[in-house]
Structure formats: C-alpha cells, structure tokens
Design a protein around this motif. Structure first.
Motif, PDB file in Angstrom:
ATOM      1  N   ALA A   1       0.823  -1.221   0.000  1.00  0.00           N
ATOM      2  CA  ALA A   1       0.000   0.000   0.000  1.00  0.00           C
ATOM      3  C   ALA A   1       0.852   1.264   0.000  1.00  0.00           C
ATOM      4  O   ALA A   1       0.413   2.320   0.452  1.00  0.00           O
ATOM      5  CB  ALA A   1      -0.945  -0.006   1.196  1.00  0.00           C
TER       6      ALA A   1
ATOM      7  N   PRO B   1      13.513   1.542  -4.726  1.00  0.00           N
ATOM      8  CA  PRO B   1      13.577   0.333  -5.561  1.00  0.00           C
ATOM      9  C   PRO B   1      13.901   0.708  -7.004  1.00  0.00           C
ATOM     10  O   PRO B   1      13.207   1.515  -7.608  1.00  0.00           O
ATOM     11  CB  PRO B   1      12.161  -0.247  -5.442  1.00  0.00           C
TER      12      PRO B   1
ATOM     13  N   ALA C   1       2.883   3.259  -5.050  1.00  0.00           N
ATOM     14  CA  ALA C   1       2.558   2.508  -6.267  1.00  0.00           C
ATOM     15  C   ALA C   1       1.266   1.728  -6.069  1.00  0.00           C
ATOM     16  O   ALA C   1       0.331   1.819  -6.878  1.00  0.00           O
ATOM     17  CB  ALA C   1       3.707   1.564  -6.631  1.00  0.00           C
ATOM     18  N   GLY C   2       1.172   0.954  -4.984  1.00  0.00           N
ATOM     19  CA  GLY C   2      -0.002   0.122  -4.748  1.00  0.00           C
ATOM     20  C   GLY C   2      -1.249   0.939  -4.468  1.00  0.00           C
ATOM     21  O   GLY C   2      -2.356   0.557  -4.886  1.00  0.00           O
TER      22      GLY C   2
ATOM     23  N   PHE D   1      11.244  19.184   4.968  1.00  0.00           N
ATOM     24  CA  PHE D   1      11.913  17.925   4.621  1.00  0.00           C
ATOM     25  C   PHE D   1      13.173  18.299   3.853  1.00  0.00           C
ATOM     26  O   PHE D   1      13.099  18.949   2.801  1.00  0.00           O
ATOM     27  CB  PHE D   1      10.971  17.098   3.746  1.00  0.00           C
TER      28      PHE D   1
ATOM     29  N   GLY E   1      18.502   6.599   0.132  1.00  0.00           N
ATOM     30  CA  GLY E   1      18.271   8.042   0.227  1.00  0.00           C
ATOM     31  C   GLY E   1      18.126   8.417   1.691  1.00  0.00           C
ATOM     32  O   GLY E   1      17.309   7.830   2.398  1.00  0.00           O
TER      33      GLY E   1
ATOM     34  N   LEU F   1      10.339   2.128  -9.133  1.00  0.00           N
ATOM     35  CA  LEU F   1       9.938   3.542  -9.257  1.00  0.00           C
ATOM     36  C   LEU F   1      11.072   4.489  -8.833  1.00  0.00           C
ATOM     37  O   LEU F   1      10.946   5.706  -8.952  1.00  0.00           O
ATOM     38  CB  LEU F   1       8.648   3.812  -8.469  1.00  0.00           C
TER      39      LEU F   1
ATOM     40  N   ARG G   1      13.598   7.085  -7.867  1.00  0.00           N
ATOM     41  CA  ARG G   1      13.409   8.355  -7.156  1.00  0.00           C
ATOM     42  C   ARG G   1      12.165   9.096  -7.633  1.00  0.00           C
ATOM     43  O   ARG G   1      12.021  10.294  -7.405  1.00  0.00           O
ATOM     44  CB  ARG G   1      14.645   9.238  -7.268  1.00  0.00           C
TER      45      ARG G   1
ATOM     46  N   GLU H   1       1.805 -13.014  -0.504  1.00  0.00           N
ATOM     47  CA  GLU H   1       2.819 -13.291  -1.529  1.00  0.00           C
ATOM     48  C   GLU H   1       2.119 -13.429  -2.879  1.00  0.00           C
ATOM     49  O   GLU H   1       1.003 -13.954  -2.943  1.00  0.00           O
ATOM     50  CB  GLU H   1       3.597 -14.558  -1.203  1.00  0.00           C
TER      51      GLU H   1
ATOM     52  N   GLY I   1       8.249  13.911  -1.842  1.00  0.00           N
ATOM     53  CA  GLY I   1       6.907  14.203  -2.379  1.00  0.00           C
ATOM     54  C   GLY I   1       6.906  15.209  -3.516  1.00  0.00           C
ATOM     55  O   GLY I   1       5.849  15.706  -3.903  1.00  0.00           O
TER      56      GLY I   1
HETATM   57  C1  LIG Z   1      14.848  10.139   0.660  1.00  0.00           C
HETATM   58  C2  LIG Z   1      13.917   9.881  -0.478  1.00  0.00           C
HETATM   59  C3  LIG Z   1      13.324  10.958  -1.122  1.00  0.00           C
HETATM   60  C4  LIG Z   1      12.442  10.736  -2.187  1.00  0.00           C
HETATM   61  N1  LIG Z   1      11.816  11.795  -2.769  1.00  0.00           N
HETATM   62  C5  LIG Z   1      10.930  11.605  -3.787  1.00  0.00           C
HETATM   63  C6  LIG Z   1      10.255  12.694  -4.371  1.00  0.00           C
HETATM   64  O1  LIG Z   1      10.436  13.846  -3.964  1.00  0.00           O
HETATM   65  N2  LIG Z   1       9.391  12.454  -5.405  1.00  0.00           N
HETATM   66  C7  LIG Z   1       9.145  11.186  -5.868  1.00  0.00           C
HETATM   67  O2  LIG Z   1       8.354  11.030  -6.805  1.00  0.00           O
HETATM   68  N3  LIG Z   1       9.778  10.119  -5.306  1.00  0.00           N
HETATM   69  C8  LIG Z   1      10.666  10.303  -4.298  1.00  0.00           C
HETATM   70  N4  LIG Z   1      11.315   9.233  -3.732  1.00  0.00           N
HETATM   71  C9  LIG Z   1      11.094   7.907  -4.304  1.00  0.00           C
HETATM   72  C10 LIG Z   1       9.839   7.231  -3.737  1.00  0.00           C
HETATM   73  O3  LIG Z   1       9.841   7.323  -2.343  1.00  0.00           O
HETATM   74  C11 LIG Z   1       9.788   5.772  -4.166  1.00  0.00           C
HETATM   75  O4  LIG Z   1       9.910   5.672  -5.569  1.00  0.00           O
HETATM   76  C12 LIG Z   1       8.454   5.151  -3.750  1.00  0.00           C
HETATM   77  O5  LIG Z   1       8.208   5.360  -2.393  1.00  0.00           O
HETATM   78  C13 LIG Z   1       8.388   3.668  -4.065  1.00  0.00           C
HETATM   79  O6  LIG Z   1       7.070   3.295  -3.735  1.00  0.00           O
HETATM   80  P1  LIG Z   1       6.574   1.808  -3.743  1.00  0.00           P
HETATM   81  O7  LIG Z   1       5.111   1.872  -3.487  1.00  0.00           O
HETATM   82  O8  LIG Z   1       7.080   1.110  -4.959  1.00  0.00           O
HETATM   83  O9  LIG Z   1       7.339   1.130  -2.513  1.00  0.00           O
HETATM   84  P2  LIG Z   1       7.059   1.254  -0.932  1.00  0.00           P
HETATM   85  O10 LIG Z   1       6.713   2.642  -0.544  1.00  0.00           O
HETATM   86  O11 LIG Z   1       8.233   0.642  -0.244  1.00  0.00           O
HETATM   87  O12 LIG Z   1       5.771   0.378  -0.700  1.00  0.00           O
HETATM   88  C14 LIG Z   1       5.796  -1.025  -0.744  1.00  0.00           C
HETATM   89  C15 LIG Z   1       4.862  -1.528   0.358  1.00  0.00           C
HETATM   90  O13 LIG Z   1       4.692  -2.929   0.206  1.00  0.00           O
HETATM   91  C16 LIG Z   1       4.585  -3.484   1.479  1.00  0.00           C
HETATM   92  N5  LIG Z   1       4.900  -4.914   1.352  1.00  0.00           N
HETATM   93  C17 LIG Z   1       6.098  -5.464   0.987  1.00  0.00           C
HETATM   94  N6  LIG Z   1       6.001  -6.793   0.922  1.00  0.00           N
HETATM   95  C18 LIG Z   1       4.709  -7.106   1.246  1.00  0.00           C
HETATM   96  C19 LIG Z   1       3.975  -8.321   1.327  1.00  0.00           C
HETATM   97  N7  LIG Z   1       4.563  -9.516   1.064  1.00  0.00           N
HETATM   98  N8  LIG Z   1       2.658  -8.272   1.692  1.00  0.00           N
HETATM   99  C20 LIG Z   1       2.053  -7.076   1.947  1.00  0.00           C
HETATM  100  N9  LIG Z   1       2.712  -5.893   1.888  1.00  0.00           N
HETATM  101  C21 LIG Z   1       4.011  -5.901   1.528  1.00  0.00           C
HETATM  102  C22 LIG Z   1       5.595  -2.709   2.306  1.00  0.00           C
HETATM  103  O14 LIG Z   1       5.317  -2.794   3.694  1.00  0.00           O
HETATM  104  C23 LIG Z   1       5.417  -1.302   1.746  1.00  0.00           C
HETATM  105  O15 LIG Z   1       4.490  -0.537   2.513  1.00  0.00           O
HETATM  106  C24 LIG Z   1      12.187   9.416  -2.650  1.00  0.00           C
HETATM  107  C25 LIG Z   1      12.788   8.338  -1.991  1.00  0.00           C
HETATM  108  C26 LIG Z   1      13.644   8.570  -0.924  1.00  0.00           C
HETATM  109  C27 LIG Z   1      14.246   7.402  -0.226  1.00  0.00           C
END
Ligand SMILES: Cc1cc2nc3c(=O)[nH]c(=O)nc-3n(C[C@H](O)[C@H](O)[C@H](O)COP(=O)(O)OP(=O)(O)OC[C@H]3O[C@@H](n4cnc5c(N)ncnc54)[C@H](O)[C@@H]3O)c2cc1C
Length: 343
Positions: free
Chosen positions: A19, A290, A22-23, A244, A208, A311, A313, A176, A57
């Motif tokens: 969640a 990632p 992306a999700g 931030f 990061g 996804l 940065r 999974e 953000g």
């Molecule tokens: C310091 C920093 C600054 C950033 N600034 C920006 C920005 O300004 N603008 C921007 O666009 N992007 C920014 N990013 C990038 C952005 O944060 C990431 O690209 C994004 O958060 C990735 O999202 P995600 O949903 O793929 O992963 P996540 O946010 O990691 O979400 C994945 C979720 O899946 C859950 N999960 C994993 N395995 C399971 C399972 N088996 N069952 C159920 N749940 C599970 C996890 O608990 C997690 O909540 C930044 C990143 C960092 C580190």
C-alpha cells in the motif's frame, strides 16, 4: 495475454500487494474502474516500513530531466494531471525554485541546459516568490508547472478514497504474489528483491537519507532545490512549520544514516538560510529506492501477475500514470513499449 482477462462485469478480483504510493494508486484506479479490489499491506496504517514514508513528495517532471530518461517526463506530466484532478489536501501546484550559490554556477548552468519549461529568475523575482529568501540568491530557475505533496498525509487520503470506491484494504496482512487471487498487482517495492519464490530479478536498493526539521523562523511555500556537487539537494516545506531536507543517493542497501550525509544535508539547509541553524531536528531517516539497472519503472506482465516496481526516485511522480497504464492493459490489452515487459 491480457485480453483473456476480464472486464469489471465479470468481477474478476484484483489483488494489490503493498500500500505504498505505487499500490495505493493501482488499487484506487482499478476500484474506480469497477473491479473488486483488495489491497494487502503487511505494515500497520503508519506504514513505517516502506520507502514512500521517506519521500520528499516532489512532483517535478521538468527538474528531473537533469538525470532521468524522457519516459519519466512523459509519465510524470500525465501523473501531474492525475494528482491535480484528485484535489487532495496537502498537494500544491505552485512550482519549484532552483537556486545556486556562486561557487556552484557551472552546475547551475548545466542544470538549466538539461531541463525545460523554466524561467530564469533574478533576486527580485526570487524575493517575490519566496520572501524569506530575499537577498540570499542572485539567480534561480522557476519551474511554474511543478507541484509537491506531503507523502505521509496523502497516502492515508488515497487509502480512504479506495474505501469510498468500494475497495478493501487489509493492513497487517502479508501476502505473496503466488498465493493471491485473480489479477495480482505486485507493488512490494524493494521488499520484492528478497522474496523467496516471488522475488523480482534485477531490483536493487538506492539509499536516500533525509532529515525533517522544524522552525517558525522561516517560511517557504514550494520546494527549493539547491545546486550541490554530489546530490540534488532540496528543502520541501511541510505543515506545522516542518521542512523535509533531502536527499542523498547512494548505491548501498544499508538502511543506516551516516554523520557525513547529515552534515551535508544540514549544511545545505543552513546555507539556504541561516535561520535553519536554530531549527529543531524532528526525525532523521533513510529508505531504499527500488530501482532496476536503467532506473526506469517497469510493469512486468506474467500471465495474471503484474509487477509494478522500480519507481526509483520518482514514485510519487509516476505512480498515477503507471496505474492508468496497468488498467489500460488489463481492460483493453494496451501496451506501453517503454515501461511494459511481457514474459
Ligand atoms: C529520501 C527519499 C526521497 C524521495 N523523494 C521523492 C520525491 O520527492 N518524489 C518522488 O516522486 N519520489 C521520491 N522518492 C522515491 C519514492 O519514495 C519511491 O519511488 C516510492 O516510495 C516507491 O514506492 P513503492 O510503493 O514502490 O514502494 P514502498 O513505498 O516501499 O511500498 C511497498 C509496500 O509494500 C509493502 N509490502 C512489501 N512486501 C509485502 C507483502 N509480502 N505483503 C504485503 N505488503 C508488503 C511494504 O510494507 C510497503 O508498505 C524518494 C525516496 C527517498 C528514499
């Protein structure tokens, strides 16, 4: 192939795993299109474990042109429209400001050449845009069409909208991909790199680090990026006088924060305005972005399983457009050659 998948009227269930940003967008987009959606998140609603919690953000498709592929700009511009249409609290579309100290002029010029859709601004314009920066910088670039959101506030709002669209979200529930029902959209972020059966090949973590500080002595209304020889540093204003300050970008999967990184981030903030020296440190942290080898997002299609990952940065910048593409594939078989891979 997808055409064998169903339309909403067939009520084929959609399972979204993860969640984070992306999700959340995938689940919301499918629920609104009429699919019965269940979103599984292993964390509790505070979502402490994901990368999204530590995002700045920024929704900055033009600034990101400095180092990103054209696909990021294309999808980022579409996402900006989708974020705007959402009319969320804690989302602002008042642009980004890029400034440089005299010693970083060469980097600043290069940044201007690599990016589009900005206006050169001088000291008076900077003071008009951000009164508390009056007299501090002679030159800047203003990207009027960009925006920013507060990740920790918009994620719960997106989850609530999923419920309004008749989707279900189950926190504290690990899932999974091979166990899940119906169409499975795998948005586990970096956690997908080390699953057993369900691991995603080629996914790496890019660390990061960031710091959240608080002061009532200075006000900013939009992200301010500062040229820096090593990182794209920025200060994003948040509610309750918080800021931030981010972010390093390190090829490491160690989630710790180093003294050196904090020194650099806090020095950069202080150099933007000395009032930041008196700010209170609220939180220091790091997360792993990632990423695949090309730093581009990927929608990987394997039968009824669809992985949305990498996804990097740009998670907040790209998530709405990636969800729209995934839905277009499931509903109509539409393929986006830049980001989709079919097994
Ligand atoms: C310091 C920093 C600054 C950033 N600034 C920006 C920005 O300004 N603008 C921007 O666009 N992007 C920014 N990013 C990038 C952005 O944060 C990431 O690209 C994004 O958060 C990735 O999202 P995600 O949903 O793929 O992963 P996540 O946010 O990691 O979400 C994945 C979720 O899946 C859950 N999960 C994993 N395995 C399971 C399972 N088996 N069952 C159920 N749940 C599970 C996890 O608990 C997690 O909540 C930044 C990143 C960092 C580190």
């Amino acid at each position: 192939m997808l055409r064998n998948f169903s339309t909403p009227s067939d009520t084929i269930p959609v399972t979204v795993i993860g969640a984070g940003i992306a999700g959340a967008w995938q689940a919301l987009t499918f629920a609104r299109a009429g699919y019965p959606v269940t979103l599984f998140e292993r964390d509790d609603p505070t979502m402490l474990g994901g990368t999204s919690r530590w995002a700045g953000g920024m929704l900055a498709p033009y600034c990101e042109q400095e180092a990103a592929e054209p696909a990021v700009t294309r999808l980022g511009l579409r996402s900006l429209e989708l974020w705007r249409e959402e009319k969320l609290d804690d989302a602002a579309f008042n642009g980004s400001l890029v400034v440089a100290h005299a010693r970083d002029r060469a980097d600043f010029k290069r940044f201007g050449r690599m990016t589009e859709n900005h206006a050169a601004v001088g000291a008076e314009d900077i003071a008009a845009l951000e009164p508390d920066l009056a007299g501090r910088f002679h030159d800047g670039l203003f990207f009027a069409e960009e925006g920013h959101v507060e990740p920790r506030r918009v994620l719960p709002q997106l989850h609530a909208r999923l419920a309004q669209a008749n989707g279900e979200i189950r926190f504290g529930t690990e899932c999974e991909p091979h166990d899940a029902q119906g169409i499975v959209i795998d948005c586990r972020g970096f956690a997908a790199a080390d699953g057993d059966d369900g691991s995603v090949d080629g996914l790496r973590g890019v660390k990061g680090e960031a710091v959240i500080i608080e002061t009532g002595e200075i006000k900013l209304t939009r992200p301010v990026r500062v040229m820096h020889p090593r990182w794209p540093l920025y200060i994003v204003p948040r509610a309750a006088n918080q800021f931030f300050v981010g972010a390093t970008s390190i090829e490491s999967e160690d989630g710790g924060v180093t003294v050196r990184s904090m020194l650099e981030l806090l020095t950069a903030a202080y150099a933007v305005h000395p009032a930041f020296a008196e700010a209170r440190i609220v939180e220091i942290g790091a997360a792993l972005r990632p990423a695949f080898a090309d730093n581009l997002p990927r929608i990987a299609i394997e039968g009824r399983r669809i992985g949305v990952n990498g996804l990097y940065r740009h998670g907040f910048l790209l998530a709405p457009a990636l969800a729209e593409l995934t839905l277009a594939y499931v509903a109509r078989g539409a393929i986006d050659n830049e980001v989709m891979r079919c097994a």
